[in-house]
Design a protein around this motif. Structure first.
Motif, PDB file in Angstrom:
ATOM      1  N   GLU A  93       0.839  -1.204   0.000  1.00  0.00           N
ATOM      2  CA  GLU A  93       0.000   0.000   0.000  1.00  0.00           C
ATOM      3  C   GLU A  93       0.875   1.257   0.000  1.00  0.00           C
ATOM      4  OE1 GLU A  93      -3.941   0.183   2.315  1.00  0.00           O
ATOM      5  OE2 GLU A  93      -2.593   1.475   3.454  1.00  0.00           O
ATOM      6  N   ILE A  94       1.923   1.240   0.823  1.00  0.00           N
ATOM      7  CA  ILE A  94       2.822   2.401   0.893  1.00  0.00           C
ATOM      8  C   ILE A  94       3.487   2.654  -0.457  1.00  0.00           C
ATOM      9  CG2 ILE A  94       5.020   3.198   1.907  1.00  0.00           C
ATOM     10  CD1 ILE A  94       4.032   1.863   4.534  1.00  0.00           C
ATOM     11  N   LEU A  95       3.729   1.571  -1.189  1.00  0.00           N
ATOM     12  CA  LEU A  95       4.330   1.734  -2.517  1.00  0.00           C
ATOM     13  C   LEU A  95       3.349   2.379  -3.497  1.00  0.00           C
ATOM     14  CD1 LEU A  95       6.324  -1.595  -2.965  1.00  0.00           C
ATOM     15  CD2 LEU A  95       7.261   0.703  -2.690  1.00  0.00           C
ATOM     16  N   GLY A  96       2.098   2.514  -3.072  1.00  0.00           N
ATOM     17  CA  GLY A  96       1.130   3.227  -3.901  1.00  0.00           C
ATOM     18  C   GLY A  96       0.097   2.354  -4.572  1.00  0.00           C
ATOM     19  N   ASN A  97       0.068   1.061  -4.220  1.00  0.00           N
ATOM     20  CA  ASN A  97      -0.899   0.161  -4.855  1.00  0.00           C
ATOM     21  C   ASN A  97      -2.252   0.238  -4.153  1.00  0.00           C
ATOM     22  OD1 ASN A  97       0.952  -1.380  -6.787  1.00  0.00           O
ATOM     23  ND2 ASN A  97       2.012  -1.507  -4.822  1.00  0.00           N
ATOM     24  N   GLN A  98      -3.302   0.121  -4.943  1.00  0.00           N
ATOM     25  CA  GLN A  98      -4.655   0.225  -4.409  1.00  0.00           C
ATOM     26  C   GLN A  98      -5.165  -1.125  -3.921  1.00  0.00           C
ATOM     27  OE1 GLN A  98      -6.535   3.252  -4.462  1.00  0.00           O
ATOM     28  NE2 GLN A  98      -4.540   4.138  -4.954  1.00  0.00           N
ATOM     29  N   LYS A  99      -4.879  -2.151  -4.726  1.00  0.00           N
ATOM     30  CA  LYS A  99      -5.456  -3.461  -4.431  1.00  0.00           C
ATOM     31  C   LYS A  99      -4.563  -4.264  -3.502  1.00  0.00           C
ATOM     32  CE  LYS A  99      -8.148  -4.864  -8.471  1.00  0.00           C
ATOM     33  NZ  LYS A  99      -7.880  -5.590  -9.725  1.00  0.00           N
ATOM     34  N   SER A 100      -5.195  -5.093  -2.682  1.00  0.00           N
ATOM     35  CA  SER A 100      -4.471  -6.022  -1.817  1.00  0.00           C
ATOM     36  C   SER A 100      -3.591  -6.926  -2.681  1.00  0.00           C
ATOM     37  CB  SER A 100      -5.474  -6.881  -1.051  1.00  0.00           C
ATOM     38  OG  SER A 100      -4.951  -8.157  -0.796  1.00  0.00           O
TER      39      SER A 100
END
Length: 851
Positions: free
Chosen positions: A764-771
RNA sequence: GCCGGAGUGGCGGAAUUGGUAUACGCGGCGGUCUCAAAAACCGUUCCCGAUUUUCGGGACGAGGGUUCGAGUCCCUCCUCCGGCACCA
């Protein structure tokens, strides 16, 4: 960036998984399935370290397979019937049901705290009526197939507690509670005819290529197939005794016969009243000898000559018949021909009773055995027409003779016996049978299932009857055939019955009309990965295989073996302290590591499997509070290869925690990196190295998960990746972000099956939205796994003397040239003649000189 | 007794299956930070010998063999762990 706050991260993601339910599965025609199953636990209070290891192993596989695009069935439930619940009921005055379901609630909470990716909708306990209804159905199915039957059998009985005891409650021949000597009593009980499948169970072990060899061996030994012959010995004065032998070739050496005490002829044969009386005493004595004592080392051989003789069908000699405690009634025919020269037991007996010992097999023709008894095969002597024949040939010829005279034939025997199913216990699934005085023994109608376990019941033990017999409400019913009054069977089923089919119900847990829906079973089964302790290597696994085969034969299943791949994990041990007067002392209470805190006598330290009774349990919570669940998960995987046992050491946990912190720091220094569109092609040497590290690690981790659960080395590879990346980044801070992005993202994905909470947060911190649950598992490219330049060692006469840094792909001629120019090589070759140079591409160069 | 499995640093354990033995982690030692300690971080760590940033020798339970080369294959032995065990 803030510190690695495992507490918040873990509870955050557990909540998200709870809400979004990513681990729930349904059958699907578009995706390949993968069924990952860990042996479900007996719910005795709380989750312990062994469970943590077991379930983490399964969870890593489940998460890995999900990312590989499989439709993963990963269920969990509870093997909830059984003795401890009843013991708790008696000791603490809690109803077994309450005790069990309280445990389940607690353990389930703990499982969620570990971040295990189960489809909890499918959860059940074997004590749920919705489940045991179908366990009862399974019993009726077996009954209708002729695979369940009743027979008199011995049970353990404690005269003091007035109760029937399970085998595991008999300790050193005494009752586990009062130490009174346990008696054997005969009761009519239900059996399952597993022996109808003996040959199949044995043969199909060979199809289980993904099972550990030692488990298959254990099952083979348990089934215990042996080839031999059955031979009839006529009794002088009428009648006959049938025996089984694996050494027909030694029959000329049979100088007496022995019956097991339980053999029906033991009491029939003696004519002298004195002998008869003595025989009776011997029989009673052996009945009273508890099995544990009977098998503990060699007990002295006792026997009585029955005053009768039999004819040896080959020698036509009259040989005496004995009854003796060393012959087992359950094996073979319960009678033997005794060949003292070639069997240690018969030899001992012959010495004691001064019986003739005749050597009939020798190592080479014309020689003699050095020591008797000698059990090896060889050549026959003293055997009439069979003299000088080798054992194998003699056996065949002798069998032909027997067949001609109708006195016997070659045959096969097994050790495997039918499965005793009845338990005179409360907390189990009632056996769904009814006794009617007019119609006899009848099965309960299927539509009347489940036969419910009554809850209001008195547990006070009452002798040879099951607690259920004390419930009037339960006991009385009507006959399904004539409608008259009838009684229910009051015994319950062995809990192994409950666990012998639970893996089927997991694939189809919702039907209330049938045990399972065939379409769902056909899709999910067989189990692809079955993971659990070796302690179930024989019974549970053998019973499950039997039930599967029985269902297969009636068309309920389309596979013969329920578990394609089996993995048995090693135990976790911990120091245990033994004081001669205070028994096991919890290690924490022992301060100076030497003396008992109560009496100050010296204690004995040993490594033991963690158990309540030894006081050496460490609860998973102790790690979770201090370091988090992810650290706990990695620790149990990293400590040792999964199949091996390992010693619990608190110090080692901190190494894992440090590692996760390093991962945290590394990844969080690149927030939103995933959002950038970047080219991952390396532009310089350092970037190439990063690329190489990335792809090598992907290859290593994938292979280690896939091949035999090598999670310890997979984690080591991830540690190495982090160490190497850090070193490069510190050295060169202007690295191409594209190369870095690939490395960092891969790292997070690769670590996710092991440390799922941390990985999700970083993702998530890397910027991804999906699990990242369904994120694609990274794939390595072969051309990025191998360096362009490699270091080649040069051996001279078997010792590494120099190293050469060369292109990986290089002509052999060129290499030879380079080697012979190498300074160090020349130094070592001074004054020697080179006899040969062996070049192993990409591995080594080996020179050897004349010596 | 029979059947499995395993012996590698102070410890848990690696070694692409015959190719640089000791990856990774713990522990130890030294350092940075601190009034100090803990934590964290950095360095170091198989053993022996020297001429001590380098070089030589020895080590994978013991011994032997095959091989240019053995932790890995073969033989003999030792030790430990697990399963079965009066199964004829």
């Amino acid at each position: 960036m803030k510190n690695y706050d495992f507490q918040n991260i873990e509870s955050k993601w557990q909540k998200i998984w709870e809400e979004q339910k990513p681990f729930e599965v349904e059958i699907s025609s578009s995706k390949p399935k993968c069924y990952v199953l860990e042996m479900f636990p007996y719910p005795s209070g709380y989750l312990h370290m062994g469970h943590l290891k077991n379930y983490t192993l399964g969870d890593v596989v489940a998460r890995y397979k999900r990312m590989q695009g499989f439709n993963v069935l990963h269920p969990m439930g509870f093997d909830a019937f059984g003795l401890p619940a009843e013991n708790a009921a008696i000791k603490q005055n809690i109803h077994p049901k309450k005790w069990t379901y309280d445990s389940i609630a607690h353990i389930k909470k703990q499982m969620k705290g570990v971040g295990l990716s189960y489809d909890f909708r499918r959860q059940f306990a074997t004590s749920d009526p919705e489940y045991y209804q179908w366990t009862q159905w399974l019993f009726l199915f077996l009954y209708k197939q002729g695979l369940a039957y009743q027979k008199e059998a011995l049970v353990n009985f404690c005269p003091h507690c007035q109760t029937v005891l399970a085998n595991e409650q008999v300790i050193a021949g005494g009752c586990w509670r009062c130490e009174t000597k346990v008696l054997k009593n005969s009761l009519k009980q239900w059996f399952l005819k597993i022996t109808a499948y003996t040959e199949e169970l044995l043969l199909e072990l060979d199809t289980l290529s993904e099972w550990p060899e030692h488990v298959k061996t254990m099952q083979k030994n348990w089934i215990g197939k042996s080839y031999g012959a059955q031979v009839t010995f006529p009794i002088v004065g009428g009648g006959e005794i049938e025996i089984f032998t694996t050494r027909l070739d030694t029959i000329y050496g049979a100088t007496f016969m022995v019956l097991a005490p339980e053999h029906p002829l033991s009491l029939e044969l003696p004519q002298d009243p004195g002998i008869k009386e003595a025989t009776k005493i011997l029989i009673n004595k052996s009945l009273l000898t508890p099995e544990i004592e009977r098998s503990a080392e060699e007990i002295p051989k006792e026997g009585i000559f029955l005053g009768r003789h039999a004819f040896n069908p080959f020698t036509c000699e009259k040989i005496p018949i004995f009854v003796a405690n060393y012959v087992l009634s359950e094996y073979g025919t319960g009678a033997i021909m005794a060949v003292p020269a070639h069997d240690t037991r018969d030899y001992d007996f012959a010495l004691k009773f001064n019986l003739p010992i005749r050597e009939v097999v020798v190592p080479q023709p014309g020689t003699h055995c050095e020591n008797l008894p000698d059990q090896t095969y060889g050549y026959l002597i003293n055997s009439g027409p069979y003299n000088n024949l080798p054992s194998e040939e003699a056996t065949i010829k002798m069998a032909e003779f027997l067949q001609e005279k109708l006195l016997g034939k070659l045959t096969v025997r097994y050790k495997l016996r039918d499965w005793l199913l009845s338990r005179q216990r409360y907390w189990g699934a009632p056996i769904p049978m009814i006794y009617c005085d007019f119609c006899g023994v009848l099965p309960v109608n299927e539509e009347d299932l489940p036969v419910r376990l009554p809850e209001e019941i008195d547990f006070t033990p009452r002798g040879m009857v099951s607690p259920l017999a004390t419930s009037e409400e339960f006991l009385h019913t009507t006959c399904p055939q004539c409608g008259g009054s009838a009684r229910r069977e009051t015994d319950t089923m062995d809990t192994f019955m409950c666990s012998s089919w639970y893996y089927l119900r997991f694939a189809s847990p919702f039907s209330d009309r049938e045990p399972f829906i065939k379409k769902e079973i056909d899709y999910f089964l067989p189990v692809d990965y079955y993971i659990g302790g070796v302690e179930h290597a024989i019974l549970h696994l053998l019973y499950s295989r039997f039930i599967t085969k029985a269902l297969y034969d009636s068309g309920y299943l389309n596979f013969k073996e329920p578990f394609s791949r089996l993995f048995t994990q090693g135990m976790i041990t911990h120091t245990a302290c033994w004081c001669p007067s205070h028994y096991w002392i919890p290690p924490k209470e022992v301060k100076d590591e030497k003396y008992c805190p109560k009496c100050y006598t010296e204690i004995t330290l040993s490594l033991e499997a963690m158990s309540k009774s030894k006081g050496n349990i460490v609860l998973p919570e102790t790690i979770f509070h201090k370091y988090g669940a992810d650290t706990g998960r990695l620790y149990v995987l990293f400590a040792a290869p999964a199949e091996r046992e390992f010693e619990w050491k608190e110090e080692s946990v901190s190494g894992i925690f440090r590692f996760l912190n390093r991962v945290w720091k590394l990844v969080t220094s690149y927030p939103s990196l995933s959002l950038k569109e970047l080219d991952s092609h390396p532009q310089n040497k350092d970037e190439e190295t990063v690329k190489l590290i990335t792809h090598k690690t992907i290859k290593k981790v994938s292979k280690d998960i896939e091949n035999n659960f090598r999670f310890n080395t997979a984690i080591a590879a991830l540690m190495e990746m982090v160490n190497d990346l850090k070193a490069i980044i510190e050295k060169e801070n202007s690295l191409n972000q594209g190369v870095l992005k690939e490395a960092i993202e891969s790292l997070v994905l690769l670590i996710s099956p092991f440390a799922p909470h941390l990985a999700e947060e970083l993702w998530e911190i890397l910027g991804n939205q999906k699990s990242l649950t369904f994120q694609k598992w990274p794939v390595y490219q072969e051309n990025w796994v191998k360096e362009e330049m490699i270091e080649l060692p040069i051996q001279i006469d078997g010792r590494v003397r120099s190293k050469l840094i060369v292109l990986r792909v290089i002509e052999e001629e060129k290499l030879r040239e380079l080697v012979l120019q190498d300074e160090k090589v020349l130094k070592f070759l001074a004054g020697k003649k080179v006899k040969g140079i062996i070049v192993v591409p990409e591995k080594i160069i080996s020179l050897h000189t004349e010596r």
